[in-house]
Enzyme design. Structure first.
Site, PDB file in Angstrom:
ATOM      1  N   TYR A 155      -2.168  20.867  54.359  1.00 34.32           N
ATOM      2  CA  TYR A 155      -0.694  20.816  54.470  1.00 34.32           C
ATOM      3  C   TYR A 155      -0.186  20.365  56.084  1.00 34.32           C
ATOM      4  O   TYR A 155       0.872  19.804  56.490  1.00 34.32           O
ATOM      5  CB  TYR A 155      -0.302  22.123  54.313  1.00 34.32           C
ATOM      6  CG  TYR A 155       1.199  22.376  54.030  1.00 34.32           C
ATOM      7  CD1 TYR A 155       1.988  21.516  53.236  1.00 34.32           C
ATOM      8  CD2 TYR A 155       1.994  23.450  54.717  1.00 34.32           C
ATOM      9  CE1 TYR A 155       3.188  21.515  52.821  1.00 34.32           C
ATOM     10  CE2 TYR A 155       3.517  23.452  54.117  1.00 34.32           C
ATOM     11  CZ  TYR A 155       4.203  22.625  53.408  1.00 34.32           C
ATOM     12  OH  TYR A 155       5.174  22.605  52.872  1.00 34.32           O
ATOM     13  N   LYS A 162       7.113  23.326  59.118  1.00 35.92           N
ATOM     14  CA  LYS A 162       7.825  24.417  58.282  1.00 35.92           C
ATOM     15  C   LYS A 162       7.547  25.869  59.356  1.00 35.92           C
ATOM     16  O   LYS A 162       8.624  26.607  59.269  1.00 35.92           O
ATOM     17  CB  LYS A 162       6.942  24.664  57.124  1.00 35.92           C
ATOM     18  CG  LYS A 162       7.154  23.705  56.267  1.00 35.92           C
ATOM     19  CD  LYS A 162       8.482  23.743  55.546  1.00 35.92           C
ATOM     20  CE  LYS A 162       8.768  22.818  54.375  1.00 35.92           C
ATOM     21  NZ  LYS A 162      10.219  22.246  54.080  1.00 35.92           N
TER      22      LYS A 162
HETATM   23  P1  NAP Z   1      11.558  16.543  46.692  1.00 36.06           P
HETATM   24  O1  NAP Z   1      12.010  16.517  45.160  1.00 36.06           O
HETATM   25  O2  NAP Z   1      10.671  15.320  46.909  1.00 36.06           O
HETATM   26  O3  NAP Z   1      12.771  16.764  47.820  1.00 36.06           O
HETATM   27  C1  NAP Z   1      12.605  16.484  49.326  1.00 36.06           C
HETATM   28  C2  NAP Z   1      14.111  15.521  49.589  1.00 36.06           C
HETATM   29  O4  NAP Z   1      14.037  15.336  50.851  1.00 36.06           O
HETATM   30  C3  NAP Z   1      14.076  14.365  48.789  1.00 36.06           C
HETATM   31  O5  NAP Z   1      15.360  14.138  48.056  1.00 36.06           O
HETATM   32  C4  NAP Z   1      13.649  13.532  49.757  1.00 36.06           C
HETATM   33  O6  NAP Z   1      14.521  12.075  49.402  1.00 36.06           O
HETATM   34  C5  NAP Z   1      14.608  14.128  50.787  1.00 36.06           C
HETATM   35  N1  NAP Z   1      14.644  13.205  52.099  1.00 36.06           N
HETATM   36  C6  NAP Z   1      13.464  13.041  52.720  1.00 36.06           C
HETATM   37  N2  NAP Z   1      13.620  12.401  54.076  1.00 36.06           N
HETATM   38  C7  NAP Z   1      15.026  12.496  54.188  1.00 36.06           C
HETATM   39  C8  NAP Z   1      16.002  11.973  55.018  1.00 36.06           C
HETATM   40  N3  NAP Z   1      15.337  11.342  56.159  1.00 36.06           N
HETATM   41  N4  NAP Z   1      17.226  12.416  54.877  1.00 36.06           N
HETATM   42  C9  NAP Z   1      17.652  12.776  53.852  1.00 36.06           C
HETATM   43  N5  NAP Z   1      16.752  13.383  52.730  1.00 36.06           N
HETATM   44  C10 NAP Z   1      15.483  13.178  52.732  1.00 36.06           C
HETATM   45  O7  NAP Z   1      10.610  17.842  46.754  1.00 36.06           O
HETATM   46  P2  NAP Z   1      10.952  19.234  46.868  1.00 36.06           P
HETATM   47  O8  NAP Z   1       9.525  19.846  46.447  1.00 36.06           O
HETATM   48  O9  NAP Z   1      12.069  19.639  45.820  1.00 36.06           O
HETATM   49  O10 NAP Z   1      11.397  19.800  48.388  1.00 36.06           O
HETATM   50  C11 NAP Z   1      12.493  20.225  48.573  1.00 36.06           C
HETATM   51  C12 NAP Z   1      12.251  21.320  49.753  1.00 36.06           C
HETATM   52  O11 NAP Z   1      11.517  22.340  49.225  1.00 36.06           O
HETATM   53  C13 NAP Z   1      11.375  20.705  50.982  1.00 36.06           C
HETATM   54  O12 NAP Z   1      12.131  21.481  52.319  1.00 36.06           O
HETATM   55  C14 NAP Z   1      10.351  21.423  50.646  1.00 36.06           C
HETATM   56  O13 NAP Z   1       9.399  21.133  51.772  1.00 36.06           O
HETATM   57  C15 NAP Z   1      10.349  22.644  49.983  1.00 36.06           C
HETATM   58  N6  NAP Z   1       9.458  23.169  49.567  1.00 36.06           N
HETATM   59  C16 NAP Z   1       8.823  22.860  48.345  1.00 36.06           C
HETATM   60  C17 NAP Z   1       7.582  23.306  47.757  1.00 36.06           C
HETATM   61  C18 NAP Z   1       6.870  22.688  46.601  1.00 36.06           C
HETATM   62  O14 NAP Z   1       5.912  23.251  46.324  1.00 36.06           O
HETATM   63  N7  NAP Z   1       7.468  21.472  45.959  1.00 36.06           N
HETATM   64  C19 NAP Z   1       7.242  24.614  48.105  1.00 36.06           C
HETATM   65  C20 NAP Z   1       8.164  25.135  49.042  1.00 36.06           C
HETATM   66  C21 NAP Z   1       8.962  24.554  49.560  1.00 36.06           C
HETATM   67  P3  NAP Z   1      13.616  10.821  48.732  1.00 36.06           P
HETATM   68  O15 NAP Z   1      13.213  11.433  47.485  1.00 36.06           O
HETATM   69  O16 NAP Z   1      14.662   9.887  48.420  1.00 36.06           O
HETATM   70  O17 NAP Z   1      12.683  10.702  49.878  1.00 36.06           O
END
Ligand code: NAP
Length: 256
Positions: A155, A162
């Site tokens: 990570y 984070k």
């Molecule tokens: P995700 O679907 O890939 O969502 C991440 C989003 O961030 C995407 O829509 C991405 O857009 C967007 N993004 C990246 N760079 C950006 C920018 N410069 N301006 C605006 N948007 C931007 O993945 P996710 O897992 O659902 O992530 C959502 C949140 O949950 C994140 O903060 C992640 O760290 C958190 N989270 C995830 C997990 C897990 O296991 N998946 C666990 C805990 C927390 P593009 O796709 O167009 O790049």
């Protein structure tokens, strides 16, 4: 009758239907909210198509959180659809998987660290302040973290970002609390999203979770995180701010 009846919410960070942002937008609509969603760049067309899978139509706004001009125009873009926001969801993160994730921690250069921090940490403040004129007493801001109190395999700099996000959550809560705006994070367990798939070795977490989480863990349970976001957006947590709510099957509370 839903817990977000009459509320308007912007969900930033919706790309596909496995995005936690999509789950939050869907759950918010199911609870009666009017929802706007945003994404950036080339994926915007995907987001527009995916918006059609929500229970109700949702306007799609463009906002790259590293683009000062787009941030400056965001409140006006929202005003084309709504005159205020009761809720803002920050579901955004990025770190270069080639250089800042996957065990390269000791050799990552500043440029890649800066990108991770800009998109994943600073943007929480930047996005919130971009729509600050639309927030008022009773509004709620919710972000997403992955437990940053410990180091995880692979990570790397996202873990550092984070940790910064979790601190940012407390400072936003400190400064917006006197204006009646709550700011909280959901700390989700590993979910099989696009962002997670970009983290080399992330699948290893899933077995650890399966073994240790007392409630068990489904890595496609996006809705569990989406529902928790909605609970924090609602009026059911009126005295909660600066908090991190774990939605991880209880994993964080177990020593082994
Ligand atoms: P995700 O679907 O890939 O969502 C991440 C989003 O961030 C995407 O829509 C991405 O857009 C967007 N993004 C990246 N760079 C950006 C920018 N410069 N301006 C605006 N948007 C931007 O993945 P996710 O897992 O659902 O992530 C959502 C949140 O949950 C994140 O903060 C992640 O760290 C958190 N989270 C995830 C997990 C897990 O296991 N998946 C666990 C805990 C927390 P593009 O796709 O167009 O790049």
């Amino acid at each position: 009758m839903g817990i977000l009846d009459g509320k308007t919410v912007l969900v930033a960070g919706v790309t596909i239907d496995s995005s936690i942002g999509f789950a939050a937008a869907k759950a918010a609509q199911e609870q009666g909210a009017t929802v706007l969603i945003s994404n950036f760049g080339r994926a915007l067309n995907i987001t527009r198509r995916i918006a059609g899978r929500l229970p109700s139509p949702a306007p799609v706004l463009e906002c790259d959180v590293t683009d000062a001009g787009q941030l400056a125009g965001l409140a006006d873009a929202v005003r084309e659809h709504a005159d205020h926001l009761d809720g803002l969801v920050h579901a955004i993160a990025f770190a270069n998987p080639e250089t800042a994730l996957g065990g390269k921690f000791l050799n990552t250069g500043w440029e890649d660290v800066a990108t991770a921090m800009h998109v994943s940490t600073y943007s929480y403040q930047a996005l919130t302040m971009a729509v600050r004129p639309l927030l008022s007493r009773g509004s709620s801001v919710v972000g997403l973290t992955f437990d940053a109190s410990v180091a995880w395999p692979g990570y790397d700099w996202m873990g550092v970002a984070k940790a910064g996000l979790e601190s940012c959550n407390r400072y936003l809560a400190r400064d917006l609390g006197p204006h009646g705006v709550r700011v909280n994070l959901v700390s989700a367990g590993p979910l099989n999203t696009m962002a997670a798939k970009a983290i080399p070795g992330f699948e290893k977490f899933e077995q650890v979770w399966a073994d240790r989480a007392p409630l068990g863990w489904d890595n496609t349970g996006y809705d569990t995180a989406g529902k928790a976001v909605v609970a924090l957006l609602s009026d059911l947590f009126p005295a909660t701010t600066g908090e991190i709510v774990h939605v991880d099957g209880g994993f964080h509370a177990m020593g082994a």
